[in-house]
Design a protein around this motif. Structure first.
Motif, PDB file in Angstrom:
ATOM      1  N   ILE A  56     -26.452  51.376   5.429  1.00  0.00           N
ATOM      2  CA  ILE A  56     -26.184  49.858   5.625  1.00  0.00           C
ATOM      3  C   ILE A  56     -24.743  49.766   5.924  1.00  0.00           C
ATOM      4  N   LEU A  57     -24.010  50.711   4.922  1.00  0.00           N
ATOM      5  CA  LEU A  57     -22.473  50.781   4.684  1.00  0.00           C
ATOM      6  C   LEU A  57     -22.148  52.003   5.168  1.00  0.00           C
ATOM      7  N   ASP A  58     -20.822  52.120   5.841  1.00  0.00           N
ATOM      8  CA  ASP A  58     -20.318  53.569   5.910  1.00  0.00           C
ATOM      9  C   ASP A  58     -19.290  53.635   4.666  1.00  0.00           C
ATOM     10  N   GLN A  59     -18.776  55.055   4.416  1.00  0.00           N
ATOM     11  CA  GLN A  59     -18.306  55.554   3.355  1.00  0.00           C
ATOM     12  C   GLN A  59     -16.909  54.889   3.059  1.00  0.00           C
ATOM     13  N   THR A  60     -15.998  54.653   4.123  1.00  0.00           N
ATOM     14  CA  THR A  60     -14.850  54.304   3.817  1.00  0.00           C
ATOM     15  C   THR A  60     -14.797  52.721   3.485  1.00  0.00           C
ATOM     16  N   LYS A  61     -15.847  51.981   4.039  1.00  0.00           N
ATOM     17  CA  LYS A  61     -15.989  50.480   3.836  1.00  0.00           C
ATOM     18  C   LYS A  61     -16.268  50.302   2.476  1.00  0.00           C
ATOM     19  N   ALA A  62     -17.265  51.283   2.025  1.00  0.00           N
ATOM     20  CA  ALA A  62     -17.837  51.239   0.610  1.00  0.00           C
ATOM     21  C   ALA A  62     -16.722  51.302  -0.308  1.00  0.00           C
ATOM     22  N   ASP A  63     -15.881  52.536  -0.105  1.00  0.00           N
ATOM     23  CA  ASP A  63     -14.603  52.811  -1.085  1.00  0.00           C
ATOM     24  C   ASP A  63     -13.771  51.526  -1.031  1.00  0.00           C
ATOM     25  N   LYS A  64     -13.359  50.763   0.152  1.00  0.00           N
ATOM     26  CA  LYS A  64     -12.538  49.832  -0.121  1.00  0.00           C
ATOM     27  C   LYS A  64     -13.175  48.502  -0.832  1.00  0.00           C
ATOM     28  N   ILE A  65     -14.513  48.324  -0.649  1.00  0.00           N
ATOM     29  CA  ILE A  65     -15.100  47.315  -1.560  1.00  0.00           C
ATOM     30  C   ILE A  65     -15.150  47.742  -3.034  1.00  0.00           C
ATOM     31  N   LYS A  66     -15.351  49.079  -3.112  1.00  0.00           N
ATOM     32  CA  LYS A  66     -15.148  49.425  -4.620  1.00  0.00           C
ATOM     33  C   LYS A  66     -13.769  49.433  -5.506  1.00  0.00           C
TER      34      LYS A  66
END
Length: 105
Positions: A56-66
């Motif tokens: 659902i999410l790519d890792q770079t977007k997930a890292d930014k959110i986290k």
């Protein structure tokens, strides 16, 4: 007229004496809030990780959110350590402005 003035004065004194009592913050409750916000943050991180696993999410977007979540959590914890809690505030993109604008049209 004297009764009105006396009543207003009595009410003002009552309100002024109650304000410090209302302003006192229960430190134990703040500790509970801090623990709960930490749990909530941990669960949100787990959800984001599952979203990455599901594609659902790519890792770079997930890292930014986290990272943004971690910064917000640190601010919340700093406020709680100071004896303050301002709630969670309005999140960006929650849709409130859009829904109000649509109603106006």
């Amino acid at each position: 007229m004297r009764r009105l003035a006396a009543s207003i004065l009595a009410l003002a004194l009552l309100v002024l004496s109650a304000v410090p009592a209302l302003g006192a913050v229960d430190q134990d409750k703040l500790k509970e809030i801090k623990a709960l916000t930490q749990q909530m943050n941990s669960i949100k991180v787990q959800i984001i990780d599952k979203e990455v696993e599901a594609g659902i999410l790519d890792q770079t977007k997930a890292d930014k959110i986290k990272n943004a979540m971690q910064e917000r959590q640190q601010r919340i914890e700093q406020d709680i350590d100071k004896g303050e809690f301002h709630g969670f505030g309005q999140k960006k993109g929650c849709g409130r402005k859009n829904s109000n604008a649509q109603k106006a049209e």
